[in-house]
Scaffold this motif. Structure first.
Motif, short mmCIF file in Angstrom:
data_model
loop_
_atom_site.label_atom_id
_atom_site.label_comp_id
_atom_site.label_asym_id
_atom_site.label_seq_id
_atom_site.Cartn_x
_atom_site.Cartn_y
_atom_site.Cartn_z
N ILE A 298 -10.56 -3.37 -2.65
CA ILE A 298 -11.32 -2.14 -3.24
C ILE A 298 -9.65 -1.87 -4.24
CG2 ILE A 298 -12.11 -1.56 -1.04
CD1 ILE A 298 -9.48 0.28 -0.03
N GLY A 299 -9.34 -2.56 -4.66
CA GLY A 299 -8.73 -2.73 -5.65
C GLY A 299 -8.19 -2.03 -6.01
N LEU A 300 -7.18 -2.08 -4.31
CA LEU A 300 -5.77 -0.89 -4.45
C LEU A 300 -4.82 -1.83 -3.75
CD1 LEU A 300 -7.10 2.17 -2.58
CD2 LEU A 300 -6.42 1.57 -4.97
N ASP A 301 -4.96 -2.98 -4.12
CA ASP A 301 -3.45 -4.29 -3.67
C ASP A 301 -2.62 -4.24 -4.26
OD1 ASP A 301 -5.28 -5.61 -5.41
OD2 ASP A 301 -3.92 -7.37 -5.02
N ALA A 302 -1.89 -3.46 -5.11
CA ALA A 302 -0.74 -3.11 -6.38
C ALA A 302 0.21 -1.85 -5.57
CB ALA A 302 -0.49 -2.49 -7.58
N GLU A 303 -0.48 -1.22 -4.53
CA GLU A 303 -0.27 0.58 -3.91
C GLU A 303 -0.32 0.33 -2.57
OE1 GLU A 303 -2.36 4.07 -5.61
OE2 GLU A 303 -2.87 2.52 -7.29
N ILE A 304 -1.27 -0.48 -1.60
CA ILE A 304 -1.23 -0.16 -0.18
C ILE A 304 -1.24 -2.12 0.06
CG2 ILE A 304 -1.99 1.80 -0.44
CD1 ILE A 304 -4.72 0.69 0.34
N GLY A 305 -2.04 -2.02 0.94
CA GLY A 305 -1.89 -3.80 1.92
C GLY A 305 -0.87 -3.93 2.34
N SER A 306 0.28 -4.51 1.86
CA SER A 306 1.78 -4.78 2.52
C SER A 306 2.92 -3.63 2.94
CB SER A 306 1.90 -6.05 2.05
OG SER A 306 2.16 -5.54 0.41
#
Length: 163
Positions: free
Chosen positions: A56-64
């Motif tokens: 969803i294009g948010l891996d720089a902000e969330i997900g880890s």
């Protein structure tokens, strides 16, 4: 292609339980390949976290969990029959298997969003749950009416973005 796992609306499963979705994804992967080793627990956890965020294009902000990202964290109770046995190290390490195949949403003891605890011990801390439920009950008939009108208007089908 980044593939994520998420929950959908009331027509899908009515419970918004990410743990159930992870288990189903794992089992469907095994069924598809007729291979018990397919869609392993680590792969499913990544789909529910970092690759889901990437999808969803948010891996720089969330997900880890890492510096500079939002502090979106859950704490899962480890003292339940579903988490037993739990081995956190050694040759029988099984945390990932328990999270994907045994845990339920009701086993989550704490939810933190962007560094703020929003649910603790089953209690919503940031809003009045009764008010939210009342508001949903109030607006739901209008939403169902909109859906019925859309379906009636598009009875022959609609063009999909995948076409």
């Amino acid at each position: 292609v980044a593939v994520g796992i998420g929950t959908d609306g009331e027509k899908e499963n009515n419970n918004f339980d990410m743990f159930e979705e992870m288990k189903v994804a794992s089992l469907l992967g095994k069924l598809k390949d007729l291979d018990a080793a397919a869609m392993d627990s680590w792969q499913v956890l990544r789909m529910a976290t970092i690759t889901g965020a990437k999808a969803i294009g948010l891996d720089a902000e969330i997900g880890s969990i890492e510096p500079g990202k939002r502090a979106d964290i859950i704490a899962v109770r480890a003292d339940t029959p579903r988490m037993t046995p739990l081995y956190g190290e050694g040759p029988y390490f099984n945390l990932q298997h328990n999270l994907v195949h045994a845990v339920r949403g009701s086993d989550v003891a704490m939810t933190m969003i962007d560094g703020q605890i929003v649910v603790e011990d089953g209690e919503l801390k940031t809003a009045d749950l009764g008010e939210i439920i009342a508001e949903v009950r109030k607006v739901a008939p209008g939403l169902f009416a909109r859906r019925a009108a859309f379906l009636a208007e598009n009875a022959g089908g609609i063009r999909q973005w995948t076409d």
